[in-house]
Scaffold this motif. Sequence first.
Motif, mmCIF file in Angstrom:
data_model
loop_
_atom_site.group_PDB
_atom_site.id
_atom_site.type_symbol
_atom_site.label_atom_id
_atom_site.label_comp_id
_atom_site.label_asym_id
_atom_site.label_seq_id
_atom_site.Cartn_x
_atom_site.Cartn_y
_atom_site.Cartn_z
ATOM 1 N N THR A 101 0.826 -1.203 0.000
ATOM 2 C CA THR A 101 0.000 0.000 0.000
ATOM 3 C C THR A 101 0.859 1.251 0.000
ATOM 4 O OG1 THR A 101 -1.822 -1.086 1.157
ATOM 5 C CG2 THR A 101 -1.739 1.305 1.283
ATOM 6 N N SER B 86 -3.633 4.533 0.541
ATOM 7 C CA SER B 86 -4.194 4.509 1.893
ATOM 8 C C SER B 86 -5.222 5.617 2.070
ATOM 9 C CB SER B 86 -3.070 4.646 2.923
ATOM 10 O OG SER B 86 -3.588 4.803 4.223
ATOM 11 N N LEU B 87 -4.899 6.813 1.613
ATOM 12 C CA LEU B 87 -5.836 7.939 1.728
ATOM 13 C C LEU B 87 -7.085 7.697 0.885
ATOM 14 C CD1 LEU B 87 -3.229 10.820 1.504
ATOM 15 C CD2 LEU B 87 -4.637 10.303 3.507
ATOM 16 N N ASN B 88 -6.897 7.246 -0.327
ATOM 17 C CA ASN B 88 -8.029 7.016 -1.222
ATOM 18 C C ASN B 88 -8.969 5.944 -0.675
ATOM 19 O OD1 ASN B 88 -8.868 5.145 -3.919
ATOM 20 N ND2 ASN B 88 -9.299 7.331 -4.067
ATOM 21 N N ALA C 230 -9.346 5.082 2.441
ATOM 22 C CA ALA C 230 -10.032 5.598 3.628
ATOM 23 C C ALA C 230 -11.200 6.483 3.244
ATOM 24 C CB ALA C 230 -9.039 6.363 4.505
ATOM 25 N N ILE D 203 -6.135 11.468 -5.320
ATOM 26 C CA ILE D 203 -6.600 10.985 -4.021
ATOM 27 C C ILE D 203 -8.110 10.790 -4.023
ATOM 28 C CG2 ILE D 203 -6.581 11.404 -1.533
ATOM 29 C CD1 ILE D 203 -3.824 10.930 -2.853
ATOM 30 N N ASP E 6 0.029 5.254 8.979
ATOM 31 C CA ASP E 6 -1.009 4.903 8.009
ATOM 32 C C ASP E 6 -1.842 6.168 7.818
ATOM 33 O OD1 ASP E 6 -3.221 4.127 6.596
ATOM 34 O OD2 ASP E 6 -3.841 2.538 7.962
ATOM 35 N N GLY F 282 -4.270 6.996 5.914
ATOM 36 C CA GLY F 282 -5.708 6.789 5.800
ATOM 37 C C GLY F 282 -6.375 6.663 7.156
ATOM 38 N N GLN F 283 -5.739 5.930 8.074
ATOM 39 C CA GLN F 283 -6.294 5.793 9.417
ATOM 40 C C GLN F 283 -6.279 7.127 10.145
ATOM 41 O OE1 GLN F 283 -7.889 3.116 10.884
ATOM 42 N NE2 GLN F 283 -8.396 4.769 12.329
ATOM 43 N N ARG G 199 -9.135 9.129 8.956
ATOM 44 C CA ARG G 199 -10.352 8.669 9.648
ATOM 45 C C ARG G 199 -10.446 9.309 11.035
ATOM 46 N NH1 ARG G 199 -13.448 4.346 9.165
ATOM 47 N NH2 ARG G 199 -13.422 3.098 7.258
ATOM 48 N N GLU H 92 -0.361 16.683 3.762
ATOM 49 C CA GLU H 92 0.177 15.509 3.078
ATOM 50 C C GLU H 92 1.332 15.958 2.177
ATOM 51 O OE1 GLU H 92 -4.503 14.220 2.704
ATOM 52 O OE2 GLU H 92 -3.276 14.396 0.876
#
Length: 338
Positions: A9, A14-16, A18, A46, A158, A160-161, A164, A177
């Motif tokens: 990943t 990861s962002l996409n 999420a 993204i 991570d 994406g987490q 979130r 980012e």
Amino acid sequence: MNAPLPASTTYAKSLNAALLEMMREDERIYFLGEDILDPYGGAFKISKGLSSAFPDRVITTPISEAGFTGLATGMALRGLRPIVEIMFGDFLAIAADQIINHMAKFVTMYGRDLEVPVVVRTPMGGGRGYGATHSQSLEKIFLGTPNLTVVAPSHAHDPGQLLRNAVALGRPVLFIEHKMLYPETLLASGGALMIEPLTDEPFPTMLMKNFSRGAADVLIVAYGGMSRLLAPLARQMAEEEINLAIALPALLSPMTVAPLLPLAAQCGRVLLVEEGTTGFDWGAEVAAQLYAATYKTLKAPIARLASRAEIIPTSTAGENAMLVGAADIESKILELLA
């Protein structure tokens, strides 16, 4: 609990992923920004797939960062959870009034707590030769703003987490980012590197070490895009038997150095690194707080590295000369150890 990410990943994936998951789970989440519709999917892709999956909740906007950031604040006050994409971090200057004087203040200025759950995402930093108005690291302008959380994940996190967690926070968040991290595979322990969370919180500090026994010779504290320089440098210095502990906070503001104090006191040599320009910067505040707590145990003055206080040129050679590079970091480490 989310499923673990595949080993391959990237930061961008990861962002996409999420974003797609969050919009599937919560109908209050809207996504706003310029050129974000498929098939283009945003300047850095993204938002790819979002408008196809959620056509009524992905809003492509005119070129007016102040306008659509203000719109997102109003949406949040009405119970929605908007995520704003600012195409380049440089354009945050246009939206600064809405962020500093509106969304961050509405939280408390009316004599009662209000939920203003806006997340403003933006790519920052140089490295691609995009020139003076598309390559800056301007996050320091927003540090210390009351009620505004500023987050900048490295690729040891991570992202994406963390995105979130930013949405779940329910308060205004500026989510930085670094654009050079988008294609990078997320870091994991292996070979010379060991990576683990230093803190257990929504926006943790990650600790990257290039040794398994003994203590660190130097503690490096950095954030965001600096991880792409520090990981290979740590591997190189492991071969030279120079032990590095690299702390990568994701939370820039509000800031606490408490998790760093045991490491700083143990090794006594600290180097702070950031890509933003030198002067009135993040590293100065970290240094001040660290020094106040650890000056009796330091073996050398706290060292700082930042990019030169100049306008970023478009030429690759000029940009490389102005921005902090791996050679600068290596030189400063050796200077601390001399």
